[in-house]
Structure formats: structure tokens, C-alpha cells
Scaffold this motif. Structure first.
Motif, PDB file in Angstrom:
ATOM      1  N   VAL A 109       0.880  -1.170   0.000  1.00  5.32           N
ATOM      2  CA  VAL A 109       0.000   0.000   0.000  1.00  5.32           C
ATOM      3  C   VAL A 109       0.916   1.217   0.000  1.00  5.32           C
ATOM      4  O   VAL A 109       1.754   1.376   0.893  1.00  5.32           O
ATOM      5  CB  VAL A 109      -0.908   0.028   1.242  1.00  5.32           C
ATOM      6  CG1 VAL A 109      -1.778   1.284   1.244  1.00  5.32           C
ATOM      7  CG2 VAL A 109      -1.769  -1.225   1.302  1.00  5.32           C
ATOM      8  N   VAL A 110       0.776   2.068  -1.018  1.00  7.74           N
ATOM      9  CA  VAL A 110       1.634   3.242  -1.143  1.00  7.74           C
ATOM     10  C   VAL A 110       0.752   4.486  -1.136  1.00  7.74           C
ATOM     11  O   VAL A 110      -0.141   4.626  -1.976  1.00  7.74           O
ATOM     12  CB  VAL A 110       2.486   3.199  -2.430  1.00  7.74           C
ATOM     13  CG1 VAL A 110       3.431   4.392  -2.461  1.00  7.74           C
ATOM     14  CG2 VAL A 110       3.284   1.895  -2.510  1.00  7.74           C
ATOM     15  N   PHE A 111       1.015   5.356  -0.174  1.00  9.01           N
ATOM     16  CA  PHE A 111       0.299   6.621  -0.090  1.00  9.01           C
ATOM     17  C   PHE A 111       1.150   7.730  -0.691  1.00  9.01           C
ATOM     18  O   PHE A 111       2.392   7.653  -0.709  1.00  9.01           O
ATOM     19  CB  PHE A 111      -0.028   6.962   1.366  1.00  9.01           C
ATOM     20  CG  PHE A 111      -1.024   6.026   1.991  1.00  9.01           C
ATOM     21  CD1 PHE A 111      -2.365   6.087   1.634  1.00  9.01           C
ATOM     22  CD2 PHE A 111      -0.629   5.080   2.922  1.00  9.01           C
ATOM     23  CE1 PHE A 111      -3.294   5.221   2.201  1.00  9.01           C
ATOM     24  CE2 PHE A 111      -1.540   4.212   3.494  1.00  9.01           C
ATOM     25  CZ  PHE A 111      -2.878   4.285   3.134  1.00  9.01           C
ATOM     26  N   LEU A 139       3.716  14.427  -8.306  1.00 10.48           N
ATOM     27  CA  LEU A 139       3.819  13.662  -7.070  1.00 10.48           C
ATOM     28  C   LEU A 139       4.928  14.278  -6.219  1.00 10.48           C
ATOM     29  O   LEU A 139       6.070  14.370  -6.666  1.00 10.48           O
ATOM     30  CB  LEU A 139       4.131  12.200  -7.378  1.00 10.48           C
ATOM     31  CG  LEU A 139       4.167  11.241  -6.191  1.00 10.48           C
ATOM     32  CD1 LEU A 139       2.782  11.108  -5.551  1.00 10.48           C
ATOM     33  CD2 LEU A 139       4.674   9.863  -6.631  1.00 10.48           C
ATOM     34  N   VAL A 140       4.590  14.684  -4.996  1.00 14.35           N
ATOM     35  CA  VAL A 140       5.562  15.399  -4.169  1.00 14.35           C
ATOM     36  C   VAL A 140       5.965  14.625  -2.920  1.00 14.35           C
ATOM     37  O   VAL A 140       6.929  15.012  -2.246  1.00 14.35           O
ATOM     38  CB  VAL A 140       5.042  16.793  -3.762  1.00 14.35           C
ATOM     39  CG1 VAL A 140       4.800  17.654  -5.000  1.00 14.35           C
ATOM     40  CG2 VAL A 140       3.771  16.704  -2.912  1.00 14.35           C
ATOM     41  N   ALA A 141       5.265  13.525  -2.588  1.00 13.96           N
ATOM     42  CA  ALA A 141       5.611  12.776  -1.380  1.00 13.96           C
ATOM     43  C   ALA A 141       5.014  11.379  -1.450  1.00 13.96           C
ATOM     44  O   ALA A 141       3.970  11.167  -2.071  1.00 13.96           O
ATOM     45  CB  ALA A 141       5.095  13.502  -0.136  1.00 13.96           C
ATOM     46  N   THR A 142       5.685  10.440  -0.786  1.00 19.58           N
ATOM     47  CA  THR A 142       5.213   9.054  -0.742  1.00 19.58           C
ATOM     48  C   THR A 142       5.570   8.406   0.587  1.00 19.58           C
ATOM     49  O   THR A 142       6.469   8.857   1.309  1.00 19.58           O
ATOM     50  CB  THR A 142       5.847   8.187  -1.852  1.00 19.58           C
ATOM     51  OG1 THR A 142       7.279   8.193  -1.697  1.00 19.58           O
ATOM     52  CG2 THR A 142       5.474   8.676  -3.229  1.00 19.58           C
ATOM     53  N   ALA A 143       4.880   7.315   0.899  1.00 26.20           N
ATOM     54  CA  ALA A 143       5.254   6.382   1.971  1.00 26.20           C
ATOM     55  C   ALA A 143       4.589   5.062   1.648  1.00 26.20           C
ATOM     56  O   ALA A 143       3.430   5.025   1.200  1.00 26.20           O
ATOM     57  CB  ALA A 143       4.818   6.882   3.341  1.00 26.20           C
ATOM     58  N   TRP A 184       6.661  -3.757   6.495  1.00 28.07           N
ATOM     59  CA  TRP A 184       7.759  -2.797   6.425  1.00 28.07           C
ATOM     60  C   TRP A 184       7.244  -1.454   5.906  1.00 28.07           C
ATOM     61  O   TRP A 184       6.515  -1.402   4.923  1.00 28.07           O
ATOM     62  CB  TRP A 184       8.858  -3.306   5.488  1.00 28.07           C
ATOM     63  CG  TRP A 184      10.229  -3.087   6.060  1.00 28.07           C
ATOM     64  CD1 TRP A 184      11.095  -2.072   5.784  1.00 28.07           C
ATOM     65  CD2 TRP A 184      10.879  -3.902   7.032  1.00 28.07           C
ATOM     66  NE1 TRP A 184      12.249  -2.207   6.526  1.00 28.07           N
ATOM     67  CE2 TRP A 184      12.132  -3.324   7.303  1.00 28.07           C
ATOM     68  CE3 TRP A 184      10.504  -5.066   7.714  1.00 28.07           C
ATOM     69  CZ2 TRP A 184      13.034  -3.879   8.208  1.00 28.07           C
ATOM     70  CZ3 TRP A 184      11.391  -5.610   8.612  1.00 28.07           C
ATOM     71  CH2 TRP A 184      12.645  -5.022   8.850  1.00 28.07           C
ATOM     72  N   ILE A 185       7.611  -0.386   6.589  1.00 26.44           N
ATOM     73  CA  ILE A 185       7.330   0.969   6.107  1.00 26.44           C
ATOM     74  C   ILE A 185       8.593   1.511   5.459  1.00 26.44           C
ATOM     75  O   ILE A 185       9.684   1.430   6.040  1.00 26.44           O
ATOM     76  CB  ILE A 185       6.877   1.900   7.242  1.00 26.44           C
ATOM     77  CG1 ILE A 185       5.500   1.476   7.768  1.00 26.44           C
ATOM     78  CG2 ILE A 185       6.816   3.357   6.773  1.00 26.44           C
ATOM     79  CD1 ILE A 185       4.993   2.290   8.936  1.00 26.44           C
ATOM     80  N   SER A 186       8.451   2.050   4.264  1.00 25.91           N
ATOM     81  CA  SER A 186       9.624   2.594   3.575  1.00 25.91           C
ATOM     82  C   SER A 186       9.190   3.547   2.486  1.00 25.91           C
ATOM     83  O   SER A 186       8.002   3.889   2.375  1.00 25.91           O
ATOM     84  CB  SER A 186      10.485   1.464   2.989  1.00 25.91           C
ATOM     85  OG  SER A 186       9.738   0.701   2.072  1.00 25.91           O
ATOM     86  N   MET A 187      10.142   3.972   1.681  1.00 25.23           N
ATOM     87  CA  MET A 187       9.910   4.921   0.588  1.00 25.23           C
ATOM     88  C   MET A 187       9.235   6.196   1.102  1.00 25.23           C
ATOM     89  O   MET A 187       8.362   6.770   0.448  1.00 25.23           O
ATOM     90  CB  MET A 187       9.105   4.280  -0.536  1.00 25.23           C
ATOM     91  CG  MET A 187       9.646   2.943  -1.015  1.00 25.23           C
ATOM     92  SD  MET A 187      11.437   2.950  -1.287  1.00 25.23           S
ATOM     93  CE  MET A 187      11.556   3.978  -2.730  1.00 25.23           C
ATOM     94  N   VAL A 188       9.652   6.627   2.304  1.00 24.28           N
ATOM     95  CA  VAL A 188       9.134   7.874   2.872  1.00 24.28           C
ATOM     96  C   VAL A 188       9.949   9.009   2.256  1.00 24.28           C
ATOM     97  O   VAL A 188      11.087   9.269   2.639  1.00 24.28           O
ATOM     98  CB  VAL A 188       9.238   7.879   4.407  1.00 24.28           C
ATOM     99  CG1 VAL A 188       8.648   9.178   4.971  1.00 24.28           C
ATOM    100  CG2 VAL A 188       8.508   6.666   4.991  1.00 24.28           C
ATOM    101  N   LEU A 189       9.348   9.675   1.288  1.00 25.07           N
ATOM    102  CA  LEU A 189      10.040  10.669   0.470  1.00 25.07           C
ATOM    103  C   LEU A 189       9.194  11.927   0.348  1.00 25.07           C
ATOM    104  O   LEU A 189       7.975  11.845   0.157  1.00 25.07           O
ATOM    105  CB  LEU A 189      10.301  10.113  -0.936  1.00 25.07           C
ATOM    106  CG  LEU A 189      11.354   9.023  -1.058  1.00 25.07           C
ATOM    107  CD1 LEU A 189      11.093   8.162  -2.286  1.00 25.07           C
ATOM    108  CD2 LEU A 189      12.743   9.642  -1.128  1.00 25.07           C
TER     109      LEU A 189
END
Length: 274
Positions: free
Chosen positions: A44-46, A54-58, A69-74
């Protein structure tokens, strides 16, 4: 748009892989489009958008036995320091809570200051190392092809839960290979800027070091590896053979850890995957 104007959190799809890659490339990370497609199809990607951008993800990537796992916090540069990363991580935690999942992440030092107040507690530490080319002129020796089942079994023992779906997807990609030597096994795959070694499982540090040496002499780099900090002999051996430590990561867990892994791996699949 005004700096105070709110942006809605949205759930992203596989069609957002290229936009996600733009964010991770801006941050200098090693993910490629295949990594993004895996997160978007299996997890699940928010995200947040400013118009079409697209300016942010998690991301929240579910594994077995109630672990995720939580990742790709950008967050892109001009949208930082607005609490966006915290909001996106909260969205991931809400989904995890709804599904009864224990969540993990590997944080940079800056990220750890964000995740600690949210309730994450530190566990083991990692060190990311880079190698441009191996030292010396030693000849490479042949490596045996490893088997996915054996890699997945040893990985599950080290992690405390099964990740065969992830490892199967990795091993099926062009350029990927599973290699073994004596009592060691590792997965090697492409990244955006460097080949990545991990997970790497072995009984002893000398075996793990010998396998890394054989891998890096068998093809052209550059290379990245995410070594477990408590494997001191392995980490010291990498540095002595020319690997440079780039940055630390702190593994953290939200809530009580319900797993009891065996001996940790010598190197992990990457901070984005655990």
C-alpha cells in the motif's frame, strides 16, 4: 500553491512507478522502476500531489506472520518541513493497525528523530557501504548458482518471518542472481546506481567475506551492501578490503516485536525491504 494549503493523501497505483522513481532519484537513492512497481503492486503506497506532480510518498509492504515494512518515505525538496512525512507514515500505521500488523522500518538518523516520537523503538543497526572496484588483482573464482528455496529458508530463519514472495520477485528480474559458496548464500540484483548484494546469509564472517569478494570480482561494479552492524568482523573486513561506509540506518519497530529471529544476516535486502 500557498505553503499552508492542505494536500490530500491519496493511494497510488502501479501507474505511478515513474513518478515515484523521480522522487527517489532526487533523494539519491538506489531504487529502480522495478522496485517501485513491486511496492505499488504488492504493498500500500500513499502519496501527495501538487496538481499532477507527485511530491511525497510512503509505502507499507506486508510480509508474513503479521509483519510489515514501512519505507519509501520521500518528500520533494520544496515541500519538506511541513509535517508531510509524519502524515504519510501515520496513514501507513493506520492501515497496519486495521490489519493487526507489526510494523518495522530502517531509518536514517534524520528519520529516526521523526519515527521515535511516533512510537517506534530501535532494534539493530545497519551500515550501508559502497565499493567502486575491488582492491588488488586477485583472480575471481567460480560461484555456484544458489537456489531460491534455500535462500528463502535461511532468510526466514534470520528475519523471523517468510519473505519468499519478495525474494522470488528479485531473483526473476533480469540481471539478478542467487549465488552460493560453501555455507553461504546471497542475492545480487540491479539498482539504479549500483549492484546490490543482499540478503547475505552465512555461518561465519570469513565465509561471508569470501562470498562478497567472489561476487565483486566476478562482474563490474559499483556495489552497495547493507551490513548488520553487530556483525563486527564482517563489517571490519569489508572496510579493510576497500568498502566505504556511506551512512548508518537504525532498524525500528512499532509496538512489541512478536518474533525471535535466529542469528541475524550479515547483510540485508536493503533498508527499503528489511
Amino acid at each position: 500553491m500557498a505553503a499552508t494549503e492542505p494536500i490530500d493523501i491519496i493511494e497510488l497505483g502501479v501507474g505511478d512507478a515513474q513518478a515515484g522513481l523521480v522522487l527517489s532519484t532526487e533523494a539519491g537513492w538506489n531504487q529502480n522502476e522495478a522496485d517501485w512497481r513491486f511496492f505499488l503492486s504488492q504493498g500500500v503506497v500513499f502519496g501527495m500531489r501538487d496538481g499532477a506532480r507527485l511530491v511525497a510518498t510512503a509505502a507499507l509492504l506486508r510480509y508474513s506472520a503479521g509483519n510489515a515494512w514501512i519505507s519509501m518515505v520521500l518528500v520533494t525538496a520544496d515541500f519538506r518541513r511541513r509535517g508531510i512525512a509524519t502524515k504519510l507514515v501515520d496513514a501507513c500505521l493506520n492501515v497496519a493497525a486495521e490489519r493487526g500488523l507489526t510494523t518495522w522500518l530502517d531509518a536514517t538518523p534524520a528519520g529516526a528523530t521523526v519515527y521515535g516520537p511516533l512510537g517506534f523503538t530501535p532494534t539493530l543497526q545497519l551500515r550501508r557501504l559502497r565499493l567502486t572496484k575491488p582492491q588488488g588483482a586477485g583472480a575471481s573464482r567460480s560461484l555456484s548458482a544458489g537456489h531460491l528455496d534455500a535462500l528463502a529458508a535461511r532468510d526466514a530463519s534470520a528475519m523471523g518471518f517468510d519473505r519468499s514472495t519478495l525474494l522470488s520477485e528479485f531473483s526473476a528480474r533480469p540481471g539478478s542472481r542467487i549465488v552460493s559458496d560453501d555455507r553461504t548464500v546471497a542475492l545480487v540484483r540491479d539498482g539504479r546506481t549500483a549492484r546490490h548484494i543482499g540478503p547475505l546469509l552465512a555461518d561465519r564472517a570469513d565465509q561471508a567475506l569470501a562470498l562478497v569478494d567472489a561476487i565483486v570480482r566476478s562482474e563490474t561494479g559499483p556495489w552497495l551492501i547493507d551490513a548488520v552492524h553487530s556483525q563486527e568482523e564482517f563489517l571490519s573486513g569489508l572496510v579493510a578490503s576497500g568498502w566505504n561506509i556511506e551512512r548508518p540506518f537504525q532498524r525500528m519497530c512499532f509496538g512489541p516485536a512478536a518474533i525471535s529471529p535466529a542469528q541475524p544476516p550479515f547483510a540485508v535486502a536493503g533498508p527499503e525491504f528489511g
